[in-house]
Design a protein around this motif. Sequence first.
Motif, PDB file in Angstrom:
ATOM      1  N   HIS A  87       0.918  -1.147  -0.043  1.00  0.00           N
ATOM      2  CA  HIS A  87       0.029   0.134  -0.064  1.00  0.00           C
ATOM      3  C   HIS A  87       0.857   1.259  -0.048  1.00  0.00           C
ATOM      4  O   HIS A  87       2.161   1.151  -0.018  1.00  0.00           O
ATOM      5  CB  HIS A  87      -0.893  -0.061   1.051  1.00  0.00           C
ATOM      6  N   GLU A 205      -9.111  -5.841   7.017  1.00  0.00           N
ATOM      7  CA  GLU A 205      -9.056  -4.449   6.607  1.00  0.00           C
ATOM      8  C   GLU A 205      -9.430  -3.636   7.625  1.00  0.00           C
ATOM      9  O   GLU A 205      -8.956  -2.278   8.048  1.00  0.00           O
ATOM     10  CB  GLU A 205      -9.627  -4.138   5.313  1.00  0.00           C
ATOM     11  N   TYR A 209      -6.928  -0.813   8.997  1.00  0.00           N
ATOM     12  CA  TYR A 209      -7.220   0.508   8.802  1.00  0.00           C
ATOM     13  C   TYR A 209      -7.572   1.350  10.096  1.00  0.00           C
ATOM     14  O   TYR A 209      -7.240   2.499  10.348  1.00  0.00           O
ATOM     15  CB  TYR A 209      -8.435   0.814   7.703  1.00  0.00           C
ATOM     16  N   MET A 212      -4.203   2.318  11.591  1.00  0.00           N
ATOM     17  CA  MET A 212      -3.364   3.233  10.772  1.00  0.00           C
ATOM     18  C   MET A 212      -4.119   4.644  10.985  1.00  0.00           C
ATOM     19  O   MET A 212      -3.472   5.348  11.060  1.00  0.00           O
ATOM     20  CB  MET A 212      -3.572   2.834   9.256  1.00  0.00           C
ATOM     21  N   SER A 213      -5.380   4.486  11.165  1.00  0.00           N
ATOM     22  CA  SER A 213      -5.889   6.062  11.357  1.00  0.00           C
ATOM     23  C   SER A 213      -5.657   6.630  12.917  1.00  0.00           C
ATOM     24  O   SER A 213      -5.769   7.611  12.926  1.00  0.00           O
ATOM     25  CB  SER A 213      -7.743   5.504  11.113  1.00  0.00           C
ATOM     26  N   ALA A 276      -4.281  11.097   5.866  1.00  0.00           N
ATOM     27  CA  ALA A 276      -4.336   9.828   6.030  1.00  0.00           C
ATOM     28  C   ALA A 276      -5.345   9.188   6.967  1.00  0.00           C
ATOM     29  O   ALA A 276      -6.210   8.189   6.847  1.00  0.00           O
ATOM     30  CB  ALA A 276      -2.877   9.230   6.037  1.00  0.00           C
ATOM     31  N   THR A 277      -5.599  10.150   8.046  1.00  0.00           N
ATOM     32  CA  THR A 277      -6.448   9.277   9.284  1.00  0.00           C
ATOM     33  C   THR A 277      -7.712   9.520   8.557  1.00  0.00           C
ATOM     34  O   THR A 277      -8.765   8.406   8.777  1.00  0.00           O
ATOM     35  CB  THR A 277      -6.325  10.152  10.453  1.00  0.00           C
ATOM     36  N   TYR A 280      -8.431   6.639   6.002  1.00  0.00           N
ATOM     37  CA  TYR A 280      -8.352   5.292   6.765  1.00  0.00           C
ATOM     38  C   TYR A 280      -9.934   5.393   7.310  1.00  0.00           C
ATOM     39  O   TYR A 280     -10.447   4.204   7.283  1.00  0.00           O
ATOM     40  CB  TYR A 280      -7.268   5.275   7.599  1.00  0.00           C
ATOM     41  N   HIS A 281     -10.189   6.120   8.011  1.00  0.00           N
ATOM     42  CA  HIS A 281     -11.321   6.442   8.901  1.00  0.00           C
ATOM     43  C   HIS A 281     -12.693   5.785   7.860  1.00  0.00           C
ATOM     44  O   HIS A 281     -13.489   5.069   8.206  1.00  0.00           O
ATOM     45  CB  HIS A 281     -11.609   7.461   9.546  1.00  0.00           C
TER      46      HIS A 281
END
Length: 443
Positions: A87, A205, A209, A212-213, A276-277, A280-281
């Motif tokens: 990714h 996922e 995610y 990551m968020s 990015a947050t 991802y959210h």
Amino acid sequence: MFLPEFGLNQHPQRDALYAELHSRPFQVIPCPARITHIALLSSREERQAQFQHLQNLHQRYGVEPPQEEVSCYEKTFGALRVRRETHMEFTTYTFINLQACEEVCPFDYTGISPLPEGWLAALPGQVVAAFHIALEAARTSVEEDLQLVRPYFEGKRLVGSSPQQGSARVWGSFQLHRDGFGRFMVLNHSMSDSQLGRLTQRLMEIETYRLMSQLSLQLAREISPQLFDMDQQLAVITQALTENQGVDERAILADLTDMAARIEAFRARSTFRFSATSAYHQLVLTRLEELREDELSGHLTIKEFMTRRLTPAVQTCRSVGERLEDLSRRIDRASDMMRTRVELSIQHQNQTLLSSMDKRSQVQLMMQHTVEGLSVVAISYYLVGLLKYLIDALYDSGVAFNKSLVIGAMIPLVLVAVWLSVRRIHHHFMALADKQQAGPKQD
């Protein structure tokens, strides 16, 4: 390709556009199975090292390694299936152990158990997500699930749901266990292997995610107190500008410049992370909708848990990002005000200076006129002296005339002639100056 036969010009990315939709296919996973999913933050160098490490895994199993890195790669080594996906800022590895041992705890024999010793420990990158998923056939009722499942999660509070209209039951704690991994358990009731693969993919996922968020949350907490201090400092500066009581423009402008520099430093650190947050959210919310969950035995569903816990964290990051932008705009406006004040002060000083220079010019002009008058007298005196020598020579040569009368009559004539000459020279230079000044305006 058939298109060139018809004389049509094909876009160079046409094949890639079609292939993109199939680059990350859903897996087909039988039940029972043991799955381990790992997500690692990876730089470009680490990603290249990971690919070489994957090639090393093929060599250990005596299989021809891949020669070119792709966004999604999958290979089966006997009972072990390995899937690697790249990714934008992280890489995921999914290890599926197709030989589930029902006699032991489902989380004692996991997806990474068949891996060669030491291979996983040498995998480059920083681990963000790492969890096990145990796939089992449902053999009990919902009421009996808790007695069966709870010991596997070390007594932690469980989140449970029944996705896809009761086709399976999912249990998880969203916490780390003693082995350092998270855990999920999926009890399959009537799902096919394809449906089970899609459900498992969505769970992986969601958890990946979700983590990551949250990477930007600590950054938001570090920035927020400093934003509060700068907000208060800016309020004091604005109030001082409003009251206009002996403010030091240079000092205030220096403070504003310092705050603007700090804000830009914060934005450089946080803009990508906050963006990015948000992305991802949104992916997490999309995957939650795709689960189509039903509640299990009064437990929070995965969607309810995420909405309650994850959304506030994302809102915190969004709020800090908005405060950064708002504070940046306010600092810019205050800086503009200060620059305007400084420019007005400079203009006032320039006007005062010009006024003083105008007065000095007038004095110099008066002095110049005085000097010109004295110059006329001096030049006339020396010129009369020269002419007197000529008159004396004529008188001595025998020319009869009244020498005193001629010299006396000559003095006013010389004065007038000299004065007219000086005035003519003065007007010549003034006209030349006016012409040079008017030249650029005409251009």
